[in-house]
Design a protein around this motif. Structure first.
Motif, PDB file in Angstrom:
ATOM      1  N   ALA A  42       0.834  -1.202   0.000  1.00 56.88           N
ATOM      2  CA  ALA A  42       0.000   0.000   0.000  1.00 56.88           C
ATOM      3  C   ALA A  42       0.872   1.256   0.000  1.00 56.88           C
ATOM      4  O   ALA A  42       0.552   2.249  -0.669  1.00 56.88           O
ATOM      5  N   MET A  43       1.989   1.234   0.741  1.00 57.55           N
ATOM      6  CA  MET A  43       2.902   2.380   0.753  1.00 57.55           C
ATOM      7  C   MET A  43       3.475   2.606  -0.640  1.00 57.55           C
ATOM      8  O   MET A  43       3.545   3.740  -1.133  1.00 57.55           O
ATOM      9  N   GLY A  44       3.911   1.516  -1.277  1.00 57.00           N
ATOM     10  CA  GLY A  44       4.453   1.645  -2.618  1.00 57.00           C
ATOM     11  C   GLY A  44       3.427   2.164  -3.608  1.00 57.00           C
ATOM     12  O   GLY A  44       3.744   2.986  -4.467  1.00 57.00           O
ATOM     13  N   PHE A  45       2.181   1.701  -3.463  1.00 62.18           N
ATOM     14  CA  PHE A  45       1.156   2.152  -4.405  1.00 62.18           C
ATOM     15  C   PHE A  45       0.837   3.625  -4.215  1.00 62.18           C
ATOM     16  O   PHE A  45       0.572   4.328  -5.192  1.00 62.18           O
ATOM     17  N   TRP A  46       0.842   4.118  -2.982  1.00 66.35           N
ATOM     18  CA  TRP A  46       0.648   5.557  -2.776  1.00 66.35           C
ATOM     19  C   TRP A  46       1.729   6.351  -3.510  1.00 66.35           C
ATOM     20  O   TRP A  46       1.466   7.429  -4.045  1.00 66.35           O
ATOM     21  N   GLY A  47       2.945   5.818  -3.546  1.00 72.22           N
ATOM     22  CA  GLY A  47       3.998   6.482  -4.317  1.00 72.22           C
ATOM     23  C   GLY A  47       3.670   6.519  -5.793  1.00 72.22           C
ATOM     24  O   GLY A  47       3.878   7.535  -6.461  1.00 72.22           O
ATOM     25  N   ILE A  48       3.125   5.433  -6.327  1.00 75.76           N
ATOM     26  CA  ILE A  48       2.712   5.393  -7.731  1.00 75.76           C
ATOM     27  C   ILE A  48       1.598   6.398  -7.986  1.00 75.76           C
ATOM     28  O   ILE A  48       1.573   7.083  -9.018  1.00 75.76           O
ATOM     29  N   VAL A  49       0.669   6.515  -7.040  1.00 76.55           N
ATOM     30  CA  VAL A  49      -0.446   7.452  -7.182  1.00 76.55           C
ATOM     31  C   VAL A  49       0.055   8.892  -7.255  1.00 76.55           C
ATOM     32  O   VAL A  49      -0.405   9.682  -8.093  1.00 76.55           O
ATOM     33  N   PHE A  50       1.015   9.252  -6.414  1.00 78.34           N
ATOM     34  CA  PHE A  50       1.521  10.624  -6.455  1.00 78.34           C
ATOM     35  C   PHE A  50       2.380  10.870  -7.694  1.00 78.34           C
ATOM     36  O   PHE A  50       2.471  12.014  -8.162  1.00 78.34           O
ATOM     37  N   LEU A  51       2.981   9.838  -8.232  1.00 77.12           N
ATOM     38  CA  LEU A  51       3.679   9.987  -9.517  1.00 77.12           C
ATOM     39  C   LEU A  51       2.653  10.223 -10.621  1.00 77.12           C
ATOM     40  O   LEU A  51       2.855  11.077 -11.497  1.00 77.12           O
ATOM     41  N   MET A  52       1.544   9.496 -10.568  1.00 80.83           N
ATOM     42  CA  MET A  52       0.454   9.708 -11.522  1.00 80.83           C
ATOM     43  C   MET A  52      -0.091  11.124 -11.408  1.00 80.83           C
ATOM     44  O   MET A  52      -0.330  11.800 -12.417  1.00 80.83           O
ATOM     45  N   ARG A  53      -0.253  11.597 -10.195  1.00 90.08           N
ATOM     46  CA  ARG A  53      -0.752  12.959  -9.970  1.00 90.08           C
ATOM     47  C   ARG A  53       0.229  13.991 -10.526  1.00 90.08           C
ATOM     48  O   ARG A  53      -0.178  15.020 -11.101  1.00 90.08           O
ATOM     49  N   THR A  54       1.512  13.723 -10.384  1.00 92.70           N
ATOM     50  CA  THR A  54       2.527  14.628 -10.924  1.00 92.70           C
ATOM     51  C   THR A  54       2.412  14.720 -12.438  1.00 92.70           C
ATOM     52  O   THR A  54       2.465  15.819 -13.010  1.00 92.70           O
ATOM     53  N   PHE A  55       2.254  13.585 -13.107  1.00 92.17           N
ATOM     54  CA  PHE A  55       2.089  13.595 -14.564  1.00 92.17           C
ATOM     55  C   PHE A  55       0.885  14.456 -14.956  1.00 92.17           C
ATOM     56  O   PHE A  55       0.962  15.278 -15.875  1.00 92.17           O
TER      57      PHE A  55
END
Length: 380
Positions: free
Chosen positions: A102-115
């Motif tokens: 879940a921690m790793g996926f939150w990182g992916i989510v914020f990378l998606m938000r950055t894009f």
């Protein structure tokens, strides 16, 4: 799987409200597909290590009794966190894979938000091809297991995203630094120094703003440097101390290199190995081939950034968060190359570089797309 694992799955789903910069143009299919891949990666990782060695055993089973000693940074903190949760909530080995994923996926989510925010600020919508970068196998695999990689990926993603609007997101950046300090204090030091350098080289900022931001960044770096010293017995202000630390690292890792070691290799060879190995000719098994395909794309990303050097330098000079992303990525590449010793370590640790690197690549593409979409004015 118990309720602890179910909580881990739910914790990842709670990232939904943070995933989309523009509610009108959100693409829920990307979120859902990315999360299914990430949870599946956690399960695959769990079953894969049933017949292979992994640090996850150390964190979950604590065979050496670290939990009985005072909390320390890095590995010790992850062990204490895992053992504390086990002592109070129970949970199986698989459950804690699902918690950490879940921690790793939150990182992916914020990378998606950055894009999304990069394209949104240029008045464009991020194309689906950009979202495919969120599905790089290494990002999902290495951030789905019990260990330091998932929280570190979250922290680096948060730090890049927060830089887009630092005044509004200063607390987010502080949270990112806090996570880095707990897991790897020297990475937090690099982040603070990257912020200081980005502030110092800002051509748009007024003098007092630049000085204030630089002072805050350097003060934070000084605090983090103290943490690094206590955690590693390393004086970052002394070249001799840093040299001794790197020598100790080489001696320790030299015995762990295995068949893919590059012990004694030159620095350029270590950089290339960190970023691009395995590369088909030295890939072993299905996982090695998957990593090789991923490395082809990473080579394309870095090659594009270098090939478009004029645009790269222009963006770094004019956009604060991209300057930070570039400095932070370069600092991580240098540090990780210095302590690199084999392919396995490189595959895991270079995931920290991905948020800044991919954000910069997306920005280059977004600017190029925005210029192409501008209407041309014909001369009468």
């Amino acid at each position: 799987m118990t309720f602890v694992g179910l909580f881990g799955i739910l914790a990842g789903l709670l990232a939904w409200p943070f995933a989309f910069a523009d509610r009108a143009n959100r693409r829920p299919i990307v979120f859902v597909a990315a999360y299914l891949v990430h949870v599946a990666s956690a399960v695959v990782y769990f079953y894969y290590i049933q017949s292979a060695s992994s640090d996850a055993y150390l964190y979950y089973y604590d065979e050496y009794g670290f939990y009985a000693h005072p909390v320390r940074f890095g590995t010790g903190f992850v062990i204490h966190l895992t053992q504390f949760l086990k002592a109070n909530f129970g949970g199986s080995f698989l459950d804690y894979f699902l918690v950490f994923q879940a921690m790793g996926f939150w990182g992916i989510v914020f990378l998606m938000r950055t894009f999304e925010e990069i394209y949104g600020e240029l008045g464009a919508r991020a194309p689906m091809l950009v979202y495919l970068m969120l599905f790089l196998p290494g990002i999902h695999f290495w951030t789905s297991a019990i260990g330091k990689d998932a929280p570190l990926f979250l922290a680096t993603s948060l730090s890049v995203w927060s830089m887009m609007h630092l005044r509004r997101r200063a607390l987010v950046f502080a949270a990112a630094i806090f996570i880095m300090v707990l897991i790897r204090p020297h990475i937090a030091l690099l982040a603070m120094l990257s912020l200081a350098l980005a502030a110092f080289m800002d051509p748009k900022a007024r003098g007092y703003v630049k000085v204030t931001l630089l002072a805050v960044a350097l003060a934070g770096a000084a605090v983090v440097a103290g943490t690094v010293q206590s955690a590693f017995d390393l004086d970052v202000t002394s070249a001799e101390s840093v040299g001794e630390f790197l020598t100790r690292q080489s001696e320790v890792t030299g015995s762990m290199g295995g068949g893919t070691a590059v012990i004694g290799a030159s620095f350029p060879v270590r950089v290339v190995s960190l970023l691009f190995r395995p590369f088909f000719i030295d890939a072993e098994g299905a996982f090695g081939l998957i990593a090789s395909v991923e490395n082809v794309f990473i080579m394309f990303v870095i090659g594009t950034i270098l090939f478009r050097m004029r645009g790269t330098l222009r963006l770094a000079r004019n956009v604060f968060f991209l300057r930070y992303a570039l400095f932070f990525s370069m600092a991580l590449i240098i540090l990780l190359s210095l302590i690199y010793y084999n392919v396995g370590l490189g595959l895991r640790q270079k995931m920290m570089i991905m948020p800044g690197l991919l954000a910069f690549f997306a920005a280059l593409h977004a600017v190029r797309m925005a210029r192409r979409s501008r209407p041309t004015v014909s001369s009468a």
